[in-house]
Design a protein around this motif. Structure first.
Motif, PDB file in Angstrom:
ATOM      1  N   ILE A  12      41.090  51.911  39.244  1.00 49.80           N
ATOM      2  CA  ILE A  12      41.587  50.525  39.187  1.00 49.80           C
ATOM      3  C   ILE A  12      41.682  50.054  37.735  1.00 49.80           C
ATOM      4  CG2 ILE A  12      40.951  48.112  39.679  1.00 49.80           C
ATOM      5  CD1 ILE A  12      39.821  49.107  42.364  1.00 49.80           C
TER       6      ILE A  12
ATOM      7  N   ILE B 275      44.788  48.465  35.812  1.00 49.19           N
ATOM      8  CA  ILE B 275      44.771  47.128  35.187  1.00 49.19           C
ATOM      9  C   ILE B 275      45.166  47.234  33.722  1.00 49.19           C
ATOM     10  CG2 ILE B 275      43.299  45.174  34.506  1.00 49.19           C
ATOM     11  CD1 ILE B 275      41.628  45.644  37.027  1.00 49.19           C
TER      12      ILE B 275
ATOM     13  N   LEU C 178      35.892  36.923  43.891  1.00 47.22           N
ATOM     14  CA  LEU C 178      35.640  36.129  42.691  1.00 47.22           C
ATOM     15  C   LEU C 178      36.107  34.696  42.930  1.00 47.22           C
ATOM     16  CD1 LEU C 178      36.921  38.687  40.012  1.00 47.22           C
ATOM     17  CD2 LEU C 178      34.543  38.139  40.553  1.00 47.22           C
TER      18      LEU C 178
ATOM     19  N   THR D 280      36.654  31.745  37.935  1.00 40.65           N
ATOM     20  CA  THR D 280      36.518  33.025  37.233  1.00 40.65           C
ATOM     21  C   THR D 280      37.863  33.730  37.081  1.00 40.65           C
ATOM     22  OG1 THR D 280      34.279  33.242  38.091  1.00 40.65           O
ATOM     23  CG2 THR D 280      35.332  35.246  37.286  1.00 40.65           C
TER      24      THR D 280
ATOM     25  N   ARG E 216      39.843  32.032  34.497  1.00 36.90           N
ATOM     26  CA  ARG E 216      39.361  32.322  33.146  1.00 36.90           C
ATOM     27  C   ARG E 216      39.840  33.698  32.668  1.00 36.90           C
ATOM     28  NH1 ARG E 216      33.809  31.815  33.391  1.00 36.90           N
ATOM     29  NH2 ARG E 216      33.635  34.053  33.531  1.00 36.90           N
ATOM     30  N   ILE E 217      39.790  34.691  33.559  1.00 33.78           N
ATOM     31  CA  ILE E 217      40.242  36.036  33.178  1.00 33.78           C
ATOM     32  C   ILE E 217      41.730  36.018  32.822  1.00 33.78           C
ATOM     33  CG2 ILE E 217      40.655  38.384  34.036  1.00 33.78           C
ATOM     34  CD1 ILE E 217      38.017  38.050  35.673  1.00 33.78           C
TER      35      ILE E 217
ATOM     36  N   ILE F  48      42.036  43.206  40.416  1.00 29.57           N
ATOM     37  CA  ILE F  48      40.747  42.623  40.019  1.00 29.57           C
ATOM     38  C   ILE F  48      39.934  42.261  41.266  1.00 29.57           C
ATOM     39  CG2 ILE F  48      39.648  40.607  38.941  1.00 29.57           C
ATOM     40  CD1 ILE F  48      41.848  40.683  36.804  1.00 29.57           C
TER      41      ILE F  48
ATOM     42  N   ARG G 288      38.589  45.406  42.710  1.00 35.16           N
ATOM     43  CA  ARG G 288      37.489  45.870  41.868  1.00 35.16           C
ATOM     44  C   ARG G 288      36.210  45.098  42.179  1.00 35.16           C
ATOM     45  NH1 ARG G 288      34.454  46.219  37.474  1.00 35.16           N
ATOM     46  NH2 ARG G 288      34.908  47.812  35.890  1.00 35.16           N
ATOM     47  N   ALA G 289      36.351  43.777  42.371  1.00 37.02           N
ATOM     48  CA  ALA G 289      35.183  42.943  42.666  1.00 37.02           C
ATOM     49  C   ALA G 289      34.565  43.322  44.013  1.00 37.02           C
ATOM     50  CB  ALA G 289      35.573  41.467  42.637  1.00 37.02           C
TER      51      ALA G 289
ATOM     52  N   ALA H  85      32.681  46.469  43.527  1.00 41.26           N
ATOM     53  CA  ALA H  85      31.443  46.196  42.793  1.00 41.26           C
ATOM     54  C   ALA H  85      30.380  45.638  43.740  1.00 41.26           C
ATOM     55  CB  ALA H  85      31.707  45.231  41.641  1.00 41.26           C
TER      56      ALA H  85
ATOM     57  N   PHE I 162      38.331  43.379  29.456  1.00 41.51           N
ATOM     58  CA  PHE I 162      37.588  44.163  30.447  1.00 41.51           C
ATOM     59  C   PHE I 162      36.125  43.737  30.518  1.00 41.51           C
ATOM     60  CE2 PHE I 162      39.954  47.283  32.770  1.00 41.51           C
ATOM     61  CZ  PHE I 162      41.195  47.207  32.162  1.00 41.51           C
TER      62      PHE I 162
ATOM     63  N   GLU J 140      35.136  40.763  30.273  1.00 38.79           N
ATOM     64  CA  GLU J 140      35.153  39.578  31.137  1.00 38.79           C
ATOM     65  C   GLU J 140      35.286  39.969  32.611  1.00 38.79           C
ATOM     66  OE1 GLU J 140      34.311  36.650  30.434  1.00 38.79           O
ATOM     67  OE2 GLU J 140      34.201  37.020  28.294  1.00 38.79           O
ATOM     68  N   ILE J 141      36.144  40.941  32.872  1.00 35.56           N
ATOM     69  CA  ILE J 141      36.334  41.374  34.266  1.00 35.56           C
ATOM     70  C   ILE J 141      35.028  41.943  34.814  1.00 35.56           C
ATOM     71  CG2 ILE J 141      37.538  43.027  35.763  1.00 35.56           C
ATOM     72  CD1 ILE J 141      39.999  42.713  33.870  1.00 35.56           C
TER      73      ILE J 141
ATOM     74  N   ALA K 141      32.399  39.256  35.322  1.00 34.71           N
ATOM     75  CA  ALA K 141      32.659  38.467  36.528  1.00 34.71           C
ATOM     76  C   ALA K 141      32.250  39.231  37.782  1.00 34.71           C
ATOM     77  CB  ALA K 141      34.142  38.090  36.585  1.00 34.71           C
ATOM     78  N   CYS K 142      32.578  40.528  37.821  1.00 37.18           N
ATOM     79  CA  CYS K 142      32.221  41.341  39.000  1.00 37.18           C
ATOM     80  C   CYS K 142      30.703  41.417  39.148  1.00 37.18           C
ATOM     81  CB  CYS K 142      32.803  42.749  38.879  1.00 37.18           C
ATOM     82  SG  CYS K 142      34.609  42.793  39.024  1.00 37.18           S
TER      83      CYS K 142
ATOM     84  N   LEU L 187      28.860  38.401  40.616  1.00 34.99           N
ATOM     85  CA  LEU L 187      28.932  38.239  42.066  1.00 34.99           C
ATOM     86  C   LEU L 187      27.610  38.624  42.705  1.00 34.99           C
ATOM     87  CD1 LEU L 187      32.340  39.736  43.167  1.00 34.99           C
ATOM     88  CD2 LEU L 187      31.600  37.366  43.370  1.00 34.99           C
TER      89      LEU L 187
ATOM     90  N   GLN M 268      31.476  36.179  29.503  1.00 38.10           N
ATOM     91  CA  GLN M 268      31.166  34.767  29.711  1.00 38.10           C
ATOM     92  C   GLN M 268      30.465  34.495  31.047  1.00 38.10           C
ATOM     93  OE1 GLN M 268      32.494  32.129  27.483  1.00 38.10           O
ATOM     94  NE2 GLN M 268      32.960  33.792  26.094  1.00 38.10           N
ATOM     95  N   SER M 269      30.496  35.452  31.966  1.00 35.87           N
ATOM     96  CA  SER M 269      29.929  35.191  33.296  1.00 35.87           C
ATOM     97  C   SER M 269      28.430  35.441  33.334  1.00 35.87           C
ATOM     98  CB  SER M 269      30.626  36.056  34.353  1.00 35.87           C
ATOM     99  OG  SER M 269      31.987  35.707  34.450  1.00 35.87           O
TER     100      SER M 269
END
Lengths: 361, 361
Positions: A17, A21, A69, A73, A76-77, B25, B28-29, B32, B78, B80-81, B84-85, B88, B114-115
């Protein structure tokens, strides 16, 4: 590690993934460069950043977000991805009310992403000057500020500027009660900016009913004083507790849990409509009886919602008033256009401060 | 708008790409989250964040980056991604050396995205305590700090802790000369932290050769003093100019244009090897002649590069020295393991402070 066998295929899927991306972000960046070239050929070099287009993209992302998410969030991304693509052409220069570490800086990054260059200025006027002179592309200023008390400066700056509002940013703000005291019983005085005192009135009435409330110039100043004045406590962000070595006697004491601070983004160009916009106006009336009622009438007639009104004494003479009015809609929306035409008939002066996308999150 | 016809297909392509990125994304989340469930079932609840895995992903992204975005930007996106994941499952709690707005906070966000929830602490010791007690998952502390002068506090804190280093962060730092004076001619004294004075020595020798240099506790303190002591100037970040209303007499006066500050991330768990790691050690020797030479020998013999060595007086007695040593490689790498075994024979004490991925960007 019992789970390793189960983890391996999941991690391989994540890696695949990520590769996809990465390829898509790179392609997006190449297309953004192409957009820049087309605009330059069309002589629109100053128009490389289009707030209305950005707001539309972020709303689409927010509305299409399938989870898990949260919307904030993913927005923001995407803000970061767009910010990075835009910076390929030319990094945006953004002026904000300093110093570093303030809410206004946070608002600037929230609105523009991290791929911009931010510049702290000590006063609202200087931000307006930096943008008007072209030194910065945009400025970010607090307008309904719950803690720093600069609202009137911002509104007054609009009286004498040709800058236009190109966006708004909303941040959630929490207040805490900070003190060198160990408990509420010891507190004899509460210091804060008058707006913060107002925002925490119910809590203060209930838990510190007989304690003196003293307005000071800012919550930061209140925290500084609380560190040196025995028996005093400050209302401020929790951050200030660390800075001034104060105890956090209570968190989240604001009466409205949705307490937010609103910032405006000012620029030199008008922003096109997005279908979900606000318009800010500056309207002056003479001191006639019913003057305010008269200027509100066109909005009522054309079914326009007013989200905010704030009166300020004009600087031009005694007895002249100026109203800052926010309405829903864009100047190019037919209903809004009709209301504005009617308003111009009734008011001494109507100054359009800008139509701009509502804050996405 | 002449270019609109050309812009439309480009914008449609960007919208399509954004929809794909959003879907990826989100997927991916979800994966995760699945990873989190597998780890929890395997009883690895405390292991939900794996720095070595994160570093490997970011390096892969960096190495596969086809442009036009630069490596730093794609790594940040990335980060940030991933941030964020990860949030969670459970947002990481990160302690940093406050106050808000410092380089250390910047380093914390650069490393974790930032998360995460960041918490300012006023002293290095308190950060170590917050992590050791479990109040925070990780702490970020400056270790080779060009401007705040806390290096020795950090190293000393490692003497008495069971925490391990789980990562490093590198930030580029620029110095400026700030003053109430209007020009260099008027400057009679330069104030700065001693490290900043050292980092700008060549520039000072050349442009202010006969001016007194006074070391103070921090560059922030220097800027504060420069605002009140007539004829003085401070070496500090340009940010401080706004804060203390000083003139920027000169920018980028550091002798080494690649002037960086390094931060360490401390946590409670060991990090696995990634193929591009560093190991930090604390080594004590008796006060024998050739003691240092002896402890360096195992690294030479096994072909291990040493990236840093710093001596500190031990707190245990006079004449005992402690060396902080950084080497390339992970404790689990065969050559490093052999060198460490040899070292243990030669030194009074060897304390392993952690093996961790080198900073990705």
């Amino acid at each position: 590690m019992a789970g390793e066998d189960k983890l391996r295929p999941l991690r391989e899927r994540i890696d695949a993934i990520d590769a996809e991306i990465l390829a898509l972000i790179a392609e997006r960046a190449r297309i953004a460069q192409e957009v820049g070239r087309v605009k330059q050929e069309a002589g629109e070099r100053d128009n490389f950043y289009r707030p209305e287009r950005e707001a539309q993209i972020l709303r689409r992302v927010r509305d299409a977000n399938p989870g898990p998410l949260d919307d904030e969030t993913v927005v923001r991304i995407f803000r970061e991805i767009m910010s990075a693509c835009l910076a390929l052409e030319k990094p945006l220069q953004v002026a904000f009310l300093g110093p570093e570490g303030t809410f206004t800086q946070q608002a600037a990054y929230k609105h523009f992403g991290q791929s911009v260059q931010v510049h702290p200025f000590p006063a609202i006027d200087e931000i307006f000057r930096a943008v008007a002179s072209g030194a910065c592309h945009f400025g970010v200023v607090p307008v309904e500020n719950s803690s720093e008390g600069v609202v009137t400066h911002t509104l007054d700056s609009f009286l004498g500027t040709s800058l236009l509002i190109s966006g708004e940013v909303v941040l959630r703000i929490h207040h805490a009660l900070l003190s060198r005291c160990r408990s509420l019983d010891e507190v004899q005085e509460v210091l804060a900016h008058s707006q913060a005192l107002a925002q925490c009135r119910e809590w203060l009435d209930r838990f510190l009913p007989n304690v003196k409330r003293t307005p000071v110039s800012s919550n930061a100043e209140a925290a500084r004083l609380a560190a040196i004045v025995p028996g005093s406590a400050a209302i401020a962000g929790e951050v200030a507790a660390r800075l001034y070595e104060l105890n956090v006697l209570e968190r989240n004491i604001e009466d409205d849990p949705d307490n937010t601070t609103r910032f405006l983004v000012v620029g030199r160009q008008a922003v096109g409509p997005t279908g979900d916009d606000k318009t800010s106006l500056l309207v002056s009336t003479g001191n006639r009886p019913g003057a305010l009622y008269q200027i509100l009438q066109p909005f009522a007639v054309h079914g326009i919602s007013m989200t905010k009104i704030e009166s300020r004494p004009s600087r031009r003479g005694m007895w002249d008033y100026v109203f800052f009015i926010d309405i829903e809609g864009h100047r190019d929306d037919p209903e809004v256009a009709r209301a504005l035409r009617d308003l111009e008939q009734k008011a001494q002066m109507v100054k359009w401060l800008g139509s701009y996308p509502k804050a996405v999150i």
